[in-house]
Design a protein around this motif. Structure first.
Motif, PDB file in Angstrom:
ATOM      1  N   ILE A   1       0.837  -1.208   0.000  1.00 46.37           N
ATOM      2  CA  ILE A   1       0.000   0.000   0.000  1.00 46.37           C
ATOM      3  C   ILE A   1       0.867   1.252   0.000  1.00 46.37           C
ATOM      4  O   ILE A   1       0.531   2.266  -0.623  1.00 46.37           O
ATOM      5  CB  ILE A   1      -0.994  -0.003   1.202  1.00 46.37           C
ATOM      6  N   GLN A   2       2.016   1.200   0.668  1.00 48.38           N
ATOM      7  CA  GLN A   2       2.933   2.332   0.664  1.00 48.38           C
ATOM      8  C   GLN A   2       3.565   2.513  -0.708  1.00 48.38           C
ATOM      9  O   GLN A   2       3.704   3.635  -1.214  1.00 48.38           O
ATOM     10  CB  GLN A   2       4.008   2.131   1.731  1.00 48.38           C
ATOM     11  N   ASP A   3       3.927   1.415  -1.335  1.00 55.83           N
ATOM     12  CA  ASP A   3       4.554   1.442  -2.652  1.00 55.83           C
ATOM     13  C   ASP A   3       3.622   2.037  -3.703  1.00 55.83           C
ATOM     14  O   ASP A   3       4.044   2.798  -4.579  1.00 55.83           O
ATOM     15  CB  ASP A   3       4.951   0.013  -3.044  1.00 55.83           C
ATOM     16  N   LYS A   4       2.328   1.715  -3.632  1.00 55.13           N
ATOM     17  CA  LYS A   4       1.356   2.200  -4.616  1.00 55.13           C
ATOM     18  C   LYS A   4       0.890   3.625  -4.329  1.00 55.13           C
ATOM     19  O   LYS A   4       0.621   4.395  -5.257  1.00 55.13           O
ATOM     20  CB  LYS A   4       0.138   1.266  -4.655  1.00 55.13           C
ATOM     21  N   SER A   5       0.792   3.983  -3.043  1.00 58.92           N
ATOM     22  CA  SER A   5       0.184   5.264  -2.669  1.00 58.92           C
ATOM     23  C   SER A   5       1.176   6.414  -2.585  1.00 58.92           C
ATOM     24  O   SER A   5       0.899   7.522  -3.067  1.00 58.92           O
ATOM     25  CB  SER A   5      -0.528   5.118  -1.314  1.00 58.92           C
ATOM     26  N   LEU A   6       2.327   6.200  -1.948  1.00 63.69           N
ATOM     27  CA  LEU A   6       3.230   7.307  -1.644  1.00 63.69           C
ATOM     28  C   LEU A   6       3.760   8.051  -2.879  1.00 63.69           C
ATOM     29  O   LEU A   6       3.803   9.290  -2.860  1.00 63.69           O
ATOM     30  CB  LEU A   6       4.378   6.820  -0.768  1.00 63.69           C
ATOM     31  N   PRO A   7       4.173   7.375  -3.941  1.00 62.33           N
ATOM     32  CA  PRO A   7       4.647   8.136  -5.095  1.00 62.33           C
ATOM     33  C   PRO A   7       3.614   9.132  -5.621  1.00 62.33           C
ATOM     34  O   PRO A   7       3.966  10.203  -6.129  1.00 62.33           O
ATOM     35  CB  PRO A   7       4.956   7.055  -6.135  1.00 62.33           C
ATOM     36  N   LEU A   8       2.316   8.808  -5.485  1.00 63.44           N
ATOM     37  CA  LEU A   8       1.258   9.695  -5.940  1.00 63.44           C
ATOM     38  C   LEU A   8       0.949  10.782  -4.912  1.00 63.44           C
ATOM     39  O   LEU A   8       0.884  11.971  -5.237  1.00 63.44           O
ATOM     40  CB  LEU A   8      -0.003   8.886  -6.236  1.00 63.44           C
ATOM     41  N   SER A   9       0.757  10.377  -3.650  1.00 67.12           N
ATOM     42  CA  SER A   9       0.388  11.354  -2.621  1.00 67.12           C
ATOM     43  C   SER A   9       1.507  12.351  -2.346  1.00 67.12           C
ATOM     44  O   SER A   9       1.251  13.511  -2.010  1.00 67.12           O
ATOM     45  CB  SER A   9      -0.015  10.642  -1.322  1.00 67.12           C
ATOM     46  N   LEU A  10       2.763  11.941  -2.517  1.00 68.37           N
ATOM     47  CA  LEU A  10       3.879  12.862  -2.310  1.00 68.37           C
ATOM     48  C   LEU A  10       3.944  13.933  -3.398  1.00 68.37           C
ATOM     49  O   LEU A  10       4.614  14.947  -3.236  1.00 68.37           O
ATOM     50  CB  LEU A  10       5.201  12.088  -2.264  1.00 68.37           C
ATOM     51  N   ARG A  11       3.222  13.703  -4.478  1.00 62.87           N
ATOM     52  CA  ARG A  11       3.128  14.716  -5.539  1.00 62.87           C
ATOM     53  C   ARG A  11       1.780  15.415  -5.528  1.00 62.87           C
ATOM     54  O   ARG A  11       1.392  16.051  -6.510  1.00 62.87           O
ATOM     55  CB  ARG A  11       3.402  14.074  -6.895  1.00 62.87           C
ATOM     56  N   GLY A  12       1.057  15.276  -4.416  1.00 64.66           N
ATOM     57  CA  GLY A  12      -0.171  16.038  -4.241  1.00 64.66           C
ATOM     58  C   GLY A  12      -1.423  15.394  -4.777  1.00 64.66           C
ATOM     59  O   GLY A  12      -2.471  16.049  -4.853  1.00 64.66           O
ATOM     60  N   LYS A  13      -1.367  14.102  -5.115  1.00 65.08           N
ATOM     61  CA  LYS A  13      -2.540  13.424  -5.654  1.00 65.08           C
ATOM     62  C   LYS A  13      -3.360  12.809  -4.527  1.00 65.08           C
ATOM     63  O   LYS A  13      -2.823  12.156  -3.633  1.00 65.08           O
ATOM     64  CB  LYS A  13      -2.095  12.329  -6.626  1.00 65.08           C
ATOM     65  N   ASP A  14      -4.682  13.019  -4.559  1.00 66.95           N
ATOM     66  CA  ASP A  14      -5.558  12.433  -3.546  1.00 66.95           C
ATOM     67  C   ASP A  14      -5.625  10.914  -3.714  1.00 66.95           C
ATOM     68  O   ASP A  14      -5.641  10.410  -4.841  1.00 66.95           O
ATOM     69  CB  ASP A  14      -6.967  13.014  -3.648  1.00 66.95           C
ATOM     70  N   ILE A  15      -5.712  10.223  -2.575  1.00 64.83           N
ATOM     71  CA  ILE A  15      -5.709   8.755  -2.572  1.00 64.83           C
ATOM     72  C   ILE A  15      -6.877   8.231  -1.749  1.00 64.83           C
ATOM     73  O   ILE A  15      -7.117   8.683  -0.622  1.00 64.83           O
ATOM     74  CB  ILE A  15      -4.394   8.198  -1.973  1.00 64.83           C
ATOM     75  N   ALA A  16      -7.604   7.262  -2.306  1.00 68.92           N
ATOM     76  CA  ALA A  16      -8.560   6.453  -1.546  1.00 68.92           C
ATOM     77  C   ALA A  16      -8.032   5.029  -1.589  1.00 68.92           C
ATOM     78  O   ALA A  16      -8.084   4.371  -2.633  1.00 68.92           O
ATOM     79  CB  ALA A  16      -9.959   6.542  -2.142  1.00 68.92           C
ATOM     80  N   GLY A  17      -7.482   4.572  -0.481  1.00 75.76           N
ATOM     81  CA  GLY A  17      -6.772   3.305  -0.470  1.00 75.76           C
ATOM     82  C   GLY A  17      -7.465   2.220   0.323  1.00 75.76           C
ATOM     83  O   GLY A  17      -8.010   2.480   1.401  1.00 75.76           O
TER      84      GLY A  17
END
Length: 443
Positions: A35-51
């Motif tokens: 979940i960290q591998d899939k979410s962090l690259p996106l959220s660290l660039r300001g993308k909203d995540i529903a995980g």
């Protein structure tokens, strides 16, 4: 940790500050979970995540790291009042998130306020009035303080909803929407939502209050972790205590949780286990918050290694090294089964979940089997698994209702019946005591 439960992605390869990486290394976090591998690259660039991910797979660190990085990236003048709000459905989960936040932010200049009901009202109110960066807490008391003007939501840059499915279960969604509607628009903040299940209701909430979120599901087909060995027994009701005592003796669990469905059953089991030489902590919904925290601390510090709990403890407790979970009573909600057994086999460890299919709750098993998509092996109850000698506890006096000479003890404010005011409906209507259906009198 077992590497099979981690990815090849290292935190040091992500867009995280050196201060965050330093804290992660000291805490022993090197590689990302899925979940960290899939979410962090996106959220660290300001993308909203529903995980969506199973419990115990690193969701807390996922949203904490994204929150920290987002706040320290902001180079604007220091803003007073909170810049991030992390909402949890239970005080236990809020406390655990706060604890993890302190560890992971060790080298960051961030201030936190932990806000939840049940205790420390004035202390929390004073804390939230200071210049805190992040509020972590449960919705009810946060709204209470907000309505008092203790803080503003005008400067919120990050919003986190943890265990969103549980928010619905506990009826917090109106409170959540109350807070979200008083923040800056969704496209002006980072929004992170995590849940064990991305149901239709949770997904609808995400699209309503988030900015085009990316939905991330980790192994949705695997409801329960393969690291958990599941097994069941079919005892008669009068065999449940001897069987539990026998299994505890047989397995010698390092740390275990026994789940029951009612407080009454928890008290009875607590009495029996203590009478048979076990140090036990009991956790139910009406245990005062300060006592609850002491019980959990004693469990985590190995002062006791056996916790009896109702479903108040099934979610949000990140207690390491729980080797065994016992479903002394099968849960009546299928999702609670997954959350209960998820207390073991956390972060790559293995664990065992043992369930009793007893006469009273056997009807739950077919629904559990359908929900998790697998059949739980049923083992025979061998004679050696039943404790031969079961010490019976002394009879428990009813709590707070001790009977003396056939009567309850009088309350401190007790008045004889003849001195008590009569209900308004039974009083005669007089000029001194007018009766009006529009103005009923309190009794």
């Amino acid at each position: 940790m077992k590497k099979t439960h981690l990815t090849e992605t290292r935190f040091s390869n992500l867009e995280l500050s050196d201060s965050i990486i330093k804290g992660l290394k000291e805490a022993g976090f090197i590689n990302c979970t899925p979940i960290q591998d899939k979410s962090l690259p996106l959220s660290l660039r300001g993308k909203d995540i529903a995980g969506q991910a199973q419990t115990g797979t690193g969701k807390t660190a996922t949203f904490l790291l994204a929150t920290f990085q987002h706040l320290i990236n902001d180079e604007s003048e220091k803003i007073k009042n909170p810049r991030a709000l992390i909402l949890a459905p239970t005080r236990e989960l809020a406390i655990q998130i706060h604890k993890d936040a302190l560890v992971l932010s060790k080298y960051l200049n961030l201030k936190f306020a932990l806000i939840y009901g049940g205790t420390d009202y004035q202390k929390q109110l004073e804390k939230i009035k200071t210049n805190v960066d992040i509020i972590i807490g449960t919705p009810g008391r946060i709204i209470d303080f907000y309505k008092q003007g203790a803080f503003t939501l005008d400067n919120i840059q990050v919003t986190v909803l943890d265990e969103a499915d549980r928010m619905f279960d506990l009826g917090f969604i109106k409170d959540i929407r109350f807070l979200l509607r008083r923040m800056p628009p969704a496209d002006q903040r980072l929004n992170l939502l995590f849940s064990a299940t991305l149901s239709y209701k949770v997904t609808e909430l995400a699209y309503e209050h988030m900015n085009n979120p990316v939905l991330i599901r980790i192994e949705p087909e695997e409801v329960t972790s393969k690291a958990i060995k599941q097994i069941a027994y079919c005892p008669a009701n009068d065999q449940k205590i001897p069987l539990l005592l026998g299994l505890l003796k047989h397995h010698q669990p390092q740390r275990s949780i026994v789940f029951v469905n009612t407080k009454r059953c928890a008290e009875r089991l607590d009495d029996y286990l203590q009478a048979n030489g076990y140090k036990v902590a009991m956790l139910s919904g009406d245990v005062p918050q300060e006592k609850r925290q002491k019980l959990l601390a004693a469990f985590q510090d190995n002062q006791v290694n056996l916790l009896i709990a109702t479903d108040v403890a099934a979610r949000g407790l990140h207690i390491p090294d729980v080797s065994h979970v016992f479903n002394y009573d099968l849960p009546q909600d299928v999702e609670d089964y997954v959350h209960r057994i998820g207390r073991t086999a956390r972060f790559g460890a293995s664990g065992e979940a043992i369930s009793f299919i007893c006469e009273e709750y056997a009807y739950s098993m077919p629904d559990i089997k359908d929900y998790i998509g697998e059949k739980i092996p049923v083992a025979p109850i061998e004679p050696e698994l039943l404790a031969e000698q079961v010490a019976k506890p002394e009879r428990r006096e009813p709590r707070e209702r001790v009977v003396q000479h056939g009567k309850r003890p009088p309350r401190p404010d007790h008045k004889p019946r003849e001195q008590r005011p009569r209900p308004a409906a039974n009083r005669a209507s007089t000029p001194e005591n007018p009766q009006s259906p529009e103005t009923p009198q309190s009794v």
